[in-house]
Design a protein around this motif. Structure first.
Motif, PDB file in Angstrom:
ATOM      1  N   THR A 110      -3.399   0.935  -9.230  1.00 28.68           N
ATOM      2  CA  THR A 110      -3.660  -0.203  -8.420  1.00 28.68           C
ATOM      3  C   THR A 110      -4.070  -1.551  -9.292  1.00 28.68           C
ATOM      4  O   THR A 110      -5.038  -1.693 -10.100  1.00 28.68           O
ATOM      5  CB  THR A 110      -4.956  -0.010  -7.687  1.00 28.68           C
ATOM      6  OG1 THR A 110      -4.568   1.136  -6.621  1.00 28.68           O
ATOM      7  CG2 THR A 110      -5.559  -1.021  -6.735  1.00 28.68           C
TER       8      THR A 110
ATOM      9  N   THR B 119      -1.384  -1.284  -4.196  1.00 25.54           N
ATOM     10  CA  THR B 119      -2.720  -0.540  -3.993  1.00 25.54           C
ATOM     11  C   THR B 119      -2.228   0.844  -3.591  1.00 25.54           C
ATOM     12  O   THR B 119      -1.376   1.121  -2.857  1.00 25.54           O
ATOM     13  CB  THR B 119      -3.407  -1.004  -2.568  1.00 25.54           C
ATOM     14  OG1 THR B 119      -3.788  -2.378  -2.909  1.00 25.54           O
ATOM     15  CG2 THR B 119      -4.524  -0.400  -2.424  1.00 25.54           C
TER      16      THR B 119
ATOM     17  N   LEU C   3       0.827  -1.303  -0.023  1.00 27.62           N
ATOM     18  CA  LEU C   3       0.099  -0.063   0.035  1.00 27.62           C
ATOM     19  C   LEU C   3       0.806   1.342  -0.015  1.00 27.62           C
ATOM     20  O   LEU C   3       1.683   1.281   0.758  1.00 27.62           O
ATOM     21  CB  LEU C   3      -0.964   0.041   1.463  1.00 27.62           C
ATOM     22  CG  LEU C   3      -1.713   1.220   1.220  1.00 27.62           C
ATOM     23  CD1 LEU C   3      -2.969   1.315   0.453  1.00 27.62           C
ATOM     24  CD2 LEU C   3      -2.568   1.063   2.763  1.00 27.62           C
TER      25      LEU C   3
END
Length: 117
Positions: free
Chosen positions: A90, A114, A10
């Motif tokens: 993403t 992400t 992330l």
């Protein structure tokens, strides 16, 4: 043949990640290598490929200038440096190996990237 991708995670928009794909079970330097991605709910798409010796590369237009594919034939590893990441990047990123850029024969399991906006 095994292709093991890692490095996903992330990250905030504008950030960077470096993906790696370690390859075993084939003569790495004899294969073109590529990165592909599959965004949520969408089909898989080409991201970048690199020639056997690393002198020639191709990129999806949307990632040109932001992503860089490279390889280390001594380490049987291909990389994807991703800078200035956007939410639309993403996806699950997969590495692949093949005899040419249009025929990827072996695929890894993918690593999830992400990008939060």
């Amino acid at each position: 043949v095994q292709l093991q991708a890692c490095g996903g995670g992330l990250v905030q928009a504008g950030g960077s990640l470096r993906l790696s794909c370690a390859v075993s079970g084939l003569t790495f330097s004899a294969y073109f290598m590529g990165w592909f991605r599959q965004p949520p709910g969408k089909e898989r798409e080409f991201v970048a490929t690199i020639s056997r010796g690393g002198s020639s590369t191709e990129y999806l237009e949307a990632v040109k200038g932001r992503f860089t594919i490279s390889r280390d034939n001594a380490k049987n590893t291909v990389y994807l440096q991703m800078n200035s990441l956007k939410a639309e990047d993403t996806a699950v990123y997969l590495c692949a190996a093949g005899p040419n850029t249009r025929n990827m024969k072996y695929w890894g399991q993918g690593t999830l990237v992400t990008v939060s906006s």
